[in-house]
Enzyme design. Structure first.
Site, PDB file in Angstrom:
ATOM      1  CE  LYS A  25     -23.626  -1.866 -21.588  1.00 14.76           C
ATOM      2  NZ  LYS A  25     -23.869  -2.978 -22.517  1.00 14.76           N
ATOM      3  CG  HIS A 131     -25.249   2.150 -23.787  1.00 14.64           C
ATOM      4  ND1 HIS A 131     -26.045   1.327 -24.552  1.00 14.64           N
ATOM      5  CD2 HIS A 131     -25.689   3.412 -23.992  1.00 14.64           C
ATOM      6  CE1 HIS A 131     -26.942   2.069 -25.178  1.00 14.64           C
ATOM      7  NE2 HIS A 131     -26.743   3.336 -24.851  1.00 14.64           N
TER       8      HIS A 131
END
Length: 165
Positions: A25, A131
């Protein structure tokens, strides 16, 4: 092609080898943690078959996070994820979906051990560096969102050859 078959879930690799998408991210990229996170994953023996750095479009994010669109935190999530570049990878390995998720996600950061990527690098539950997909179906759907089959490389992982001459 084999990649297209794997990405749509019609082909399986020998030895229970799965494919999954993992994304660093914006906070992970901004803090220069991409290599550190790769090291954690490589320790588990996963093979990198695709990687790219990108500024993710809101249309991809809307599809990626479609299950969360009605949640009150959705606008903040989209703002965070679109705030900077991300690095997305496709990995291959035995039980890679389950293992990657277990290495990355921990709800209570105070309880996350250093073996968990979140325990090493996350500073807040909403700024959690990485993620990972939570299922084979989710991995297939997200790989198709983020990668074309032509962006994946099937290669022999023989790194020992480079080290032992």
């Amino acid at each position: 092609s084999l990649f297209e078959e794997i990405m749509i879930g019609r082909a399986h690799r020998p030895g229970n080898r799965e494919w999954t998408l993992v994304a660093r991210k914006p906070d992970g990229v901004q803090r220069w943690l991409v290599g550190d996170v790769f090291w954690h994953l490589k320790r588990r023996g996963f093979k990198l078959v695709g990687m790219k750095m990108l500024q993710v479009s809101e249309s991809i994010l809307a599809e990626h996070y479609y299950r969360l669109q009605r949640k009150p935190f959705y606008p903040a999530l989209i703002s965070y994820i679109s705030s900077g570049p991300m690095v997305a990878v496709v990995q291959e390995g035995p039980n890679v979906v389950c293992t990657s998720k277990a290495m990355m996600e921990h709800i209570d950061l105070a309880e996350a051990s250093p073996d968990i990527i979140q325990g090493d690098f996350s500073v807040h539950i909403s700024r959690n560096v990485i993620h990972a997909c939570d299922s084979m179906e989710g991995a297939q759907r997200k790989m198709q969102l983020w990668f074309q089959s032509s962006e994946l490389v099937d290669w022999a992982d023989d790194g020992h050859r480079w080290l032992n001459g």
